[in-house]
Write a protein that holds these residues in place. Structure first.
Motif, PDB file in Angstrom:
ATOM      1  N   SER A  98      28.654  39.757 -13.898  1.00 15.89           N
ATOM      2  CA  SER A  98      28.974  38.506 -13.228  1.00 15.89           C
ATOM      3  C   SER A  98      28.617  37.303 -14.099  1.00 15.89           C
ATOM      4  O   SER A  98      29.392  36.345 -14.223  1.00 15.89           O
ATOM      5  CB  SER A  98      28.229  38.425 -11.901  1.00 15.89           C
ATOM      6  N   PHE A  99      27.453  37.377 -14.747  1.00 11.44           N
ATOM      7  CA  PHE A  99      27.048  36.288 -15.639  1.00 11.44           C
ATOM      8  C   PHE A  99      28.000  36.168 -16.821  1.00 11.44           C
ATOM      9  O   PHE A  99      28.326  35.067 -17.272  1.00 11.44           O
ATOM     10  CB  PHE A  99      25.619  36.542 -16.107  1.00 11.44           C
ATOM     11  N   ARG A 100      28.467  37.318 -17.311  1.00 13.52           N
ATOM     12  CA  ARG A 100      29.398  37.306 -18.442  1.00 13.52           C
ATOM     13  C   ARG A 100      30.722  36.654 -18.056  1.00 13.52           C
ATOM     14  O   ARG A 100      31.290  35.861 -18.824  1.00 13.52           O
ATOM     15  CB  ARG A 100      29.630  38.732 -18.924  1.00 13.52           C
ATOM     16  N   LYS A 101      31.214  36.957 -16.839  1.00 10.63           N
ATOM     17  CA  LYS A 101      32.463  36.338 -16.396  1.00 10.63           C
ATOM     18  C   LYS A 101      32.299  34.832 -16.257  1.00 10.63           C
ATOM     19  O   LYS A 101      33.191  34.057 -16.643  1.00 10.63           O
ATOM     20  CB  LYS A 101      32.903  36.950 -15.071  1.00 10.63           C
ATOM     21  N   GLU A 102      31.168  34.414 -15.687  1.00  9.68           N
ATOM     22  CA  GLU A 102      30.927  32.980 -15.563  1.00  9.68           C
ATOM     23  C   GLU A 102      30.874  32.308 -16.930  1.00  9.68           C
ATOM     24  O   GLU A 102      31.428  31.210 -17.130  1.00  9.68           O
ATOM     25  CB  GLU A 102      29.625  32.734 -14.810  1.00  9.68           C
ATOM     26  N   MET A 103      30.219  32.955 -17.884  1.00  6.55           N
ATOM     27  CA  MET A 103      30.145  32.386 -19.220  1.00  6.55           C
ATOM     28  C   MET A 103      31.519  32.329 -19.882  1.00  6.55           C
ATOM     29  O   MET A 103      31.836  31.364 -20.594  1.00  6.55           O
ATOM     30  CB  MET A 103      29.180  33.204 -20.076  1.00  6.55           C
ATOM     31  N   GLU A 104      32.366  33.349 -19.643  1.00 10.44           N
ATOM     32  CA  GLU A 104      33.710  33.328 -20.212  1.00 10.44           C
ATOM     33  C   GLU A 104      34.530  32.166 -19.644  1.00 10.44           C
ATOM     34  O   GLU A 104      35.260  31.490 -20.376  1.00 10.44           O
ATOM     35  CB  GLU A 104      34.408  34.658 -19.945  1.00 10.44           C
ATOM     36  N   LEU A 105      34.396  31.935 -18.308  1.00 17.17           N
ATOM     37  CA  LEU A 105      35.107  30.802 -17.716  1.00 17.17           C
ATOM     38  C   LEU A 105      34.596  29.477 -18.273  1.00 17.17           C
ATOM     39  O   LEU A 105      35.379  28.563 -18.567  1.00 17.17           O
ATOM     40  CB  LEU A 105      34.945  30.830 -16.194  1.00 17.17           C
ATOM     41  N   GLU A 106      33.277  29.363 -18.411  1.00 14.84           N
ATOM     42  CA  GLU A 106      32.709  28.138 -18.967  1.00 14.84           C
ATOM     43  C   GLU A 106      33.169  27.913 -20.403  1.00 14.84           C
ATOM     44  O   GLU A 106      33.496  26.790 -20.805  1.00 14.84           O
ATOM     45  CB  GLU A 106      31.175  28.204 -18.907  1.00 14.84           C
ATOM     46  N   MET A 107      33.229  28.985 -21.183  1.00 16.54           N
ATOM     47  CA  MET A 107      33.672  28.863 -22.574  1.00 16.54           C
ATOM     48  C   MET A 107      35.147  28.474 -22.650  1.00 16.54           C
ATOM     49  O   MET A 107      35.549  27.672 -23.502  1.00 16.54           O
ATOM     50  CB  MET A 107      33.433  30.178 -23.315  1.00 16.54           C
ATOM     51  N   ALA A 108      35.962  29.033 -21.731  1.00 22.03           N
ATOM     52  CA  ALA A 108      37.381  28.660 -21.734  1.00 22.03           C
ATOM     53  C   ALA A 108      37.557  27.183 -21.403  1.00 22.03           C
ATOM     54  O   ALA A 108      38.331  26.466 -22.055  1.00 22.03           O
ATOM     55  CB  ALA A 108      38.149  29.524 -20.725  1.00 22.03           C
ATOM     56  N   GLY A 109      36.839  26.714 -20.367  1.00 22.28           N
ATOM     57  CA  GLY A 109      36.908  25.283 -20.054  1.00 22.28           C
ATOM     58  C   GLY A 109      36.398  24.417 -21.185  1.00 22.28           C
ATOM     59  O   GLY A 109      36.951  23.348 -21.468  1.00 22.28           O
ATOM     60  N   LEU A 110      35.352  24.877 -21.849  1.00 21.22           N
ATOM     61  CA  LEU A 110      34.809  24.122 -22.973  1.00 21.22           C
ATOM     62  C   LEU A 110      35.811  24.051 -24.124  1.00 21.22           C
ATOM     63  O   LEU A 110      35.949  23.016 -24.781  1.00 21.22           O
ATOM     64  CB  LEU A 110      33.497  24.757 -23.432  1.00 21.22           C
ATOM     65  N   LYS A 111      36.524  25.153 -24.368  1.00 18.24           N
ATOM     66  CA  LYS A 111      37.530  25.144 -25.427  1.00 18.24           C
ATOM     67  C   LYS A 111      38.655  24.160 -25.113  1.00 18.24           C
ATOM     68  O   LYS A 111      39.123  23.425 -25.997  1.00 18.24           O
ATOM     69  CB  LYS A 111      38.101  26.550 -25.615  1.00 18.24           C
ATOM     70  N   VAL A 112      39.099  24.137 -23.842  1.00 16.86           N
ATOM     71  CA  VAL A 112      40.152  23.200 -23.458  1.00 16.86           C
ATOM     72  C   VAL A 112      39.687  21.757 -23.638  1.00 16.86           C
ATOM     73  O   VAL A 112      40.402  20.902 -24.166  1.00 16.86           O
ATOM     74  CB  VAL A 112      40.587  23.463 -22.002  1.00 16.86           C
ATOM     75  N   ALA A 113      38.442  21.476 -23.185  1.00 14.14           N
ATOM     76  CA  ALA A 113      37.915  20.116 -23.327  1.00 14.14           C
ATOM     77  C   ALA A 113      37.773  19.726 -24.798  1.00 14.14           C
ATOM     78  O   ALA A 113      38.093  18.598 -25.189  1.00 14.14           O
ATOM     79  CB  ALA A 113      36.564  20.011 -22.610  1.00 14.14           C
ATOM     80  N   MET A 114      37.314  20.653 -25.620  1.00 16.28           N
ATOM     81  CA  MET A 114      37.176  20.366 -27.040  1.00 16.28           C
ATOM     82  C   MET A 114      38.536  20.135 -27.693  1.00 16.28           C
ATOM     83  O   MET A 114      38.686  19.253 -28.548  1.00 16.28           O
ATOM     84  CB  MET A 114      36.458  21.524 -27.729  1.00 16.28           C
TER      85      MET A 114
END
Length: 367
Positions: free
Chosen positions: A136-152
């Motif tokens: 579950s933590f890994r999925k949350e981190m993957e979503l956060e990383m995807a959003g971070l990539k879009v923002a970057m």
């Protein structure tokens, strides 16, 4: 399914295999509180946290937790001791003071009893719960990383655009100004302002060479002219009608001061369609005079035209003068635009400035 976390070690434990404090209702592993696996507990059992403040009687049979230490079976005489220098045996008395190397087998320690099936099941449940939490933590981190990539990526695009604009501004600042650039800019701005002013006169017409009397009514004059031209005008079609400009008097007349030229009548109509019909009828009935309007005095030819701005009036006059000198037959206005054509069938030219007059009619010295 995972159970409840142990109050001692923090790991999960099942409600069936663990023990529960009767006071604070916390759950513990039996091994964490020193309770045998098959021992039965009363309902009033208290955990170590609840009983640590109770005064003890210091009896000799009080159990001590955490005494599972490894004991060596062999005696000191049976364990070979060697010094760090050689292989000469030393006495047990000199054991503590001399350097030594001791070796013994696994059989010398007390064997730990095997883990029961119940404990193994609890461990597996705990491992499964930890695995689910990690996933579950890994999925949350993957979503956060995807959003971070879009923002970057968005930030990078904005930075690239800003850098491009900054480079363009620096390039413009470094380039030397072109000769006459300021004059061209001023001319473009003045032309744009003139076009806006002309757009405000889109419903206006100008009537010239109508005799002026002290008690004349411009609104009545335009209604009479409309009837003569075949266009019936109602009072609601006329927004305003008045004479504009200053009076021009001829002081050399025999009868005293006389009017050299009457002022023009400017009429603003409510609809552009009515104005266009009046102008079209005036073009068809060219040559109409004031005699047709039943006005006193000698007959005078009157004219209906679009109302132009001061700049466009001057430009229109210069264009007509240049056309007469260069044998151009047609110069007219339409919707505030000054148009010119050499002869029927030729291309139409739009004149917006004096430079256009030189370009269209050629160099004319007397203009």
């Amino acid at each position: 399914m995972p159970g409840i976390k142990c109050g001692g070690c923090g790991r999960f434990t099942s409600t069936q295999d663990g023990v529960k404090c009767g006071k604070c209702l916390a759950h513990y592993h039996r091994a964490c509180v020193g309770v045998p696996i098959k021992a039965a507990l009363s309902a009033g059992w208290r955990c170590p946290e609840c009983t640590k403040g109770v005064v003890r009687d210091n009896r000799a049979d009080t159990p001590v937790r955490g005494t599972s230490e490894c004991t060596i079976k062999k005696s000191a005489e049976q364990v070979p001791f060697t010094t760090a220098v050689g292989s000469k045996p030393v006495s047990p008395v000199a054991y503590d003071s001399a350097p030594r190397a001791m070796s013994y087998t696994d059989n010398d320690c007390i064997k730990i009893p095997p883990v029961s099936a119940t404990d193994a099941s609890a461990i597996m449940e705990e491992l499964r719960a930890m695995r689910a939490e990690i996933q579950s933590f890994r999925k949350e981190m993957e979503l956060e990383m995807a959003g971070l990539k879009v923002a970057m990526g968005s930030c990078n695009d904005r930075i690239d655009r800003l850098e491009a604009r900054l480079d363009a501004l620096e390039q413009r600042a470094s380039d030397p100004p072109k000769p006459g650039a300021a004059e061209e800019l001023i001319e473009d701005l003045m032309r744009e302002l003139n076009d806006r002013d002309q757009a405000l006169l889109v419903n206006d017409i100008e009537i010239t060479n109508i005799p002026e009397a002290s008690a004349d009514n411009p609104a009545h004059v335009i209604q009479v002219i409309g009837l003569k031209l075949g266009v019936s005008l109602d009072e609601r079609d006329i927004v305003s009608a008045e004479r504009v400009g200053g009076r021009q008097l001829n002081a050399t007349g025999s009868g005293g001061a006389q009017e050299a030229r009457p002022r023009a009548i400017v009429v603003r109509l409510a609809r552009r369609e009515v104005r266009d019909r009046l102008l079209a009828s005036a073009r068809v009935r060219r040559g109409a005079t004031t005699a047709d309007l039943d006005m006193p005095g000698p007959a005078r030819r009157f004219f209906l035209n679009e109302r132009l701005t001061r700049t466009n009036r001057q430009l229109f006059r210069k264009a007509r003068d240049a056309a007469s000198l260069t044998d151009w037959k047609y110069v007219w206005t339409k919707r505030g635009r000054i148009l010119a054509r050499r002869k029927a069938g030729d291309a139409t030219h739009w004149i917006r400035s004096e430079a256009d007059i030189s370009r269209v009619f050629g160099p004319v010295d007397t203009v």
